[in-house]
Design an enzyme around this catalytic site. Structure first.
Site, mmCIF file in Angstrom:
data_model
loop_
_atom_site.group_PDB
_atom_site.id
_atom_site.type_symbol
_atom_site.label_atom_id
_atom_site.label_comp_id
_atom_site.label_asym_id
_atom_site.label_seq_id
_atom_site.Cartn_x
_atom_site.Cartn_y
_atom_site.Cartn_z
ATOM 1 N N SER A 62 36.326 4.321 36.940
ATOM 2 C CA SER A 62 36.387 2.937 37.403
ATOM 3 C C SER A 62 35.327 2.092 36.713
ATOM 4 C CB SER A 62 36.172 2.898 38.928
ATOM 5 O OG SER A 62 35.900 1.592 39.372
ATOM 6 N N TYR A 89 30.617 4.330 45.514
ATOM 7 C CA TYR A 89 31.822 4.685 44.759
ATOM 8 C C TYR A 89 31.519 4.751 43.267
ATOM 9 C CZ TYR A 89 36.592 4.144 42.904
ATOM 10 O OH TYR A 89 37.778 4.295 42.219
ATOM 11 N N LYS A 92 31.661 8.033 40.828
ATOM 12 C CA LYS A 92 32.539 8.050 39.656
ATOM 13 C C LYS A 92 31.737 8.323 38.384
ATOM 14 C CE LYS A 92 36.820 7.516 40.957
ATOM 15 N NZ LYS A 92 37.827 8.565 40.653
#
Length: 319
Positions: A122, A146, A150
């Protein structure tokens, strides 16, 4: 041979499976494909005898050992706790986004023939001071749980590839818009909601400033690029296997202009601006444009415009 797709029962995973089967039918895959295995918490709803559905905890070694075997030629790792959910539950996000990724790589490592391993990352891996256009070698500096997990996943997958245990392609996807269905736990869920809901006559809220720049891809283009990632020969890929997948760079205001172009002034009027600091803290730390010359040269492609993505959604789900 088979391909395993984690998150295969989800919106993106289902479409990836469908496109993989179409690629196999067209003779585009580098090997015969007998089965695509969906591995998810929910069963796959795809109606094709070549699709086998397994449900369970992705971090369960016994489950992975049953699903991934000597016939596994490829693994798509799409399953993840999304940005909003990661912010709310650190431990769950770590278990799914870090621990399960490591367990999946360890299972793949034990195969005699290294499988092709597609990992969806991402643009949330970036943050801090960034140039207007992010180059392919910019260091990651995530500003969310997040994004941090990632970034950890990128390093793990690349290291297993460097060691020769998998043949990795790490796809940093743009934000997907317009995504059909209901809002999800991603902080960027509004990027679909401010288009999807008004086109169906439902009010929507925009939680970020209209000058927020976003890097976007339609679902169809994202899926096409994910399947293309499987097809690119390993010898054409760099040693650092992270690929910035092409997108279109637009402000939120320009997104709403595209909404009005497709749905009319009445659709645009259904979007209200209500700032949400929690969403802004995450989304406004992300880059809005990338230098993708390297991935374009490998055959990846963006949408022609964001308006074309809106028209694609309208044609498929509204008209």
């Amino acid at each position: 041979m088979n391909i395993v797709v984690t998150g295969g029962a989800g919106f993106l995973g289902s479409r990836v499976i469908t496109e993989l089967l179409a690629a196999a039918d067209a003779g585009k895959l580098p090997h015969p494909l007998t089965t695509v295995i969906s591995l998810d918490l929910s069963p796959s709803t795809l109606d094709d005898p070549r699709v086998v559905s397994h449900t369970g905890d992705l971090a369960d070694p016994a489950l992975l050992e049953r699903v991934i075997d000597a016939d596994t030629a490829g693994i798509y790792h799409l399953a993840a706790v999304l940005s909003g959910g990661s912010a709310e539950d650190f431990d769950l996000a770590h278990r799914v986004n870090v621990d399960a990724t490591h367990q999946l790589l360890e299972t793949a490592r034990r195969l005699d023939s290294p499988p092709t391993f597609i990992f969806t990352s991402s643009l949330a891996v970036f943050g801090g001071d960034m140039p207007d256009v992010v180059p392919s070698n910019l260091a990651t500096q995530p500003e969310s749980t997040y994004g941090a997990f990632k970034a950890i996943g990128e390093l793990m997958v690349n290291e297993y590839s460097r060691k020769g245990w998998v043949d990795a392609r790490i796809a940093r996807l743009p934000t997907i818009s317009v995504r059909p269905g209901s809002p999800n736990s991603a902080a960027s869920s509004f990027a679909s909601g401010i288009i999807r809901e008004p086109l169906q006559g439902i009010p929507a809220v925009c939680p970020v400033p209209l000058d927020t720049r976003m890097w976007l891809s339609s679902p169809n283009t994202a899926v096409a690029n994910l399947v293309h990632a499987y097809l690119v020969p390993a010898e054409r890929l760099p040693a650092w296997r992270v690929l910035d997948i092409p997108g279109v760079s637009v402000t939120v205001g320009e997104m709403l202009q595209a909404l009005e172009a497709v749905g009319g002034a009445e659709a645009r009027a259904l979007v209200s601006e209500v700032p949400d600091q929690a969403v802004m803290d995450i989304v406004c730390s992300w880059p809005g444009a990338f230098d993708v010359d390297a991935t374009l040269a490998l055959g990846f492609a963006p949408d022609s415009s964001f308006e074309s993505a809106v028209r694609q959604f309208h044609a498929e789900f509204v008209a």
